[in-house]
Design an enzyme around this catalytic site. Structure first.
Site, short mmCIF file in Angstrom:
data_model
loop_
_atom_site.label_atom_id
_atom_site.label_comp_id
_atom_site.label_asym_id
_atom_site.label_seq_id
_atom_site.Cartn_x
_atom_site.Cartn_y
_atom_site.Cartn_z
N CYS A 19 25.33 91.40 -21.75
CA CYS A 19 25.17 90.47 -22.88
C CYS A 19 24.35 91.08 -24.02
O CYS A 19 24.54 90.72 -25.17
CB CYS A 19 24.54 89.16 -22.39
SG CYS A 19 25.69 88.17 -21.41
N HIS A 41 26.90 90.69 -15.15
CA HIS A 41 26.54 89.44 -15.82
C HIS A 41 26.51 88.27 -14.83
O HIS A 41 25.55 87.50 -14.80
CB HIS A 41 27.50 89.10 -16.95
CG HIS A 41 27.29 87.70 -17.44
ND1 HIS A 41 26.22 87.35 -18.24
CD2 HIS A 41 27.94 86.55 -17.15
CE1 HIS A 41 26.23 86.05 -18.44
NE2 HIS A 41 27.27 85.53 -17.80
N ASP A 83 24.44 82.91 0.06
CA ASP A 83 25.28 84.05 -0.29
C ASP A 83 26.64 83.50 -0.65
O ASP A 83 27.05 82.43 -0.15
CB ASP A 83 25.43 85.03 0.87
CG ASP A 83 26.49 84.56 1.86
OD1 ASP A 83 26.17 83.66 2.66
OD2 ASP A 83 27.64 85.05 1.81
#
Lengths: 365, 365
Positions: free
Chosen positions: A316, A342, A273
């Site tokens: 994108c 993204h 993480d």
């Protein structure tokens, strides 16, 4: 190979290995998690800027997210989350959640008043109110949050602390791990132990022996990437990770860059993480297959290309660098959404590509 | 009944009328817009916090959004939007866009240097740079933005300006409307005239005569809800709107509350825009079928109910008031997203319900 973990409903399946790198599946009552896995950080009951639907939708398809015990305990507090039915209900997230213990945040964000063998008294970074965390309190909070994987409450000394400070913290972390192991947990809640020990290999391995003796569902490496040299981080990863029990998942806490993840996976780590993809996104740093894009740069002013032509994320597929740069410079909320989606997709695809390589080139387990 | 508008590709279809209220369809080359319609405001190339996909998805299903010429001209500027192919391409929005002329923002946001019969010289509220807007410059900017509906450049005096100031502004607005009518436009770009005149009915009607004589594709009422009494706003709406040509769409600029929209529709208005649903959302004010919800209020601390049980938006289908309150108090980006989606959906449903009533109870045209 598939091993039942100590907590009913949990098992760890090893599919393939390539050197020390492993590809597997962590089975939980709330669903299967293909490993290696990157877990987006949902500090305050939200992965910042993202809806649950977006996190679940391919190609991001996050199988597990992280929640921060320290933050959620301070705000909104258990008097909100408990009547709302726990963190899954509260945040409308039906897949697994891992909660940290609050230890790292107490030592990094709060004003510490006292640390003693029983626990830590600190002041909230939000309103200055005084609180006390002990192993039992941390476990009770995580039990109310109802996470699928709870973490042991540990002491996190600064990376440059003196050896005797490290030793005292290690002794406490082991004693606190024993107390966490004995504390009540929510139904279907696994518990991971945390191996500390800084960058001293012998100390790490000694502490690893103490923690792995306690029969946790999984094991984490804590106290890495907290300011030490990257060479030291990698050395510890290389020398310690593969000695952790193979039949339990291994979690490297709070790490890191795409290169760090690749190194960790090669060393045998299964779970990661980090706030890097989400925080960097909001600060204008975007990850791509060709390196980083610093979106405010003037070179993107009229750039009609997407952030990363190889990326299948909605950002994108839809938006140009020029548009993202404009949104960033105008401080538009939409920027943080598109950039976060993204970067998280980049991390998910990065880890999945490494997993595919292990499955393709490795030895079946 | 269906009338072709002066600009090729545009027509206005009247389906039903109930008193002065009308239900129709504004046909444009980029798609049909059912009227009455509320247009979400996309000031800087984004409806704040929303993606194009979310705006298009039912039940919100926005058929047209608004872009602000003043903001887009200053940032990112035409040197960005022009090479990127115009505002639709830049913002990835394929449905109609209406752009205002920049007039209202110049007079309300910028530091005015001079206003003369040719135009306005002002300083940017962003960086203090000096710029000049004239009818021809506004039309050129809107042409580069490539909006589907452009608005005439007008002078917007303060609501409490002296009569002679109003008269001079009216004369300029008419002269500028003539110049806008003659200026080149983008292919498939309609042009609406703006009727000013404050709260004096006779002055409004006189200006209406001057503007409607210029054969615009539609007519707007400007300079309302700019600080005058609500009773005056409603009086002007009641006395002027139905006298606008029936065969052209009628647009009430920058208004308003749900009650204002209902009043405007009853008076014969077809199109609305306002920042209220989006801005109020971000400030914690949520619209519901049972009145406003001020989400930071303590009464919602553990409220498991959605904002509005009757609302079909994703926010109301997924999240509790308690969760939204937590996100608001924690200043989480997700709050603005969820709240904006809800408020825009409320406005869209509110106007659509009024349209359905006109279709159901009104006379077929």
């Amino acid at each position: 190979m598939r091993w039942d973990l100590p907590t009913p409903g949990f098992s760890f399946e090893l599919l393939a290995a390539l050197g020390h790198a492993r590809a597997g599946i962590l089975h939980t009552p709330r669903g299967a998690i293909e490993t290696p896995v990157f877990m987006p950080v949902g500090t305050a009951g939200t992965v910042k800027a993202m809806t649950p639907d977006e996190l679940r939708a391919p190609p991001l398809d996050a199988k597990i997210i992280l929640g921060n015990t320290y933050h959620l305990y301070l705000r909104p507090g258990l008097d909100v989350i408990e009547p709302l039915g726990g963190l899954h209900e509260f945040a409308a997230w039906d897949r697994p959640i891992l909660t940290d213990s609050g230890g790292f945040q107490v030592f990094s964000l709060a004003a510490i008043n006292t640390v003693d063998d029983d626990g830590v008294t600190f002041r909230s970074h939000i309103d200055g109110s005084e609180h006390r965390l002990t192993p039992e309190v941390s476990m009770r909070i995580q039990s109310v949050l109802g996470s699928d994987i709870a973490m042991c409450f540990d002491e996190c000394p600064p990376g440059d602390a003196a050896p005797e400070v490290h030793e005292r913290a290690l002794a406490r972390t082991t004693a606190w791990a024993r107390r966490c192991r004995l504390a009540p947990r929510a139904n279907g809640q696994a518990l991971f132990g945390i191996v500390q020990g800084g960058t001293d290999t012998a100390r790490r391995l000694r502490h690893m022996g103490e923690i792995t003796a306690l029969d946790f569902d999984g094991h984490a490496l804590g106290g890495l990437a907290v300011g030490e040299n990257l060479a030291d981080t990698y050395r510890i990863l290389d020398e310690v990770t593969h000695q952790l029990p193979a039949e339990r998942p291994r979690y490297l806490m709070g790490v890191g860059t795409p290169a760090d993840l690749e190194h960790g996976i090669a060393a045998g780590i299964d779970m990661f993480d980090c706030v890097m993809p989400t925080r960097n996104a909001r600060n204008g740093y975007l990850f791509t297959s060709a390196g980083r894009v610093n979106i405010p740069n003037a070179q993107y002013k009229t750039d009609a290309a997407p952030i990363d032509a190889e990326c299948p994320c909605a950002t994108c597929r839809t938006h140009s660098r020029a548009y993202l740069r404009h949104l960033y410079l105008s401080r538009e909320i939409l920027y943080s959404r598109l950039a976060t989606l993204h970067n998280l997709t980049f991390y998910a695809r990065h880890v999945r590509a490494l997993r595919e390589r292990i499955l393709r080139d490795g030895q079946r387990a």
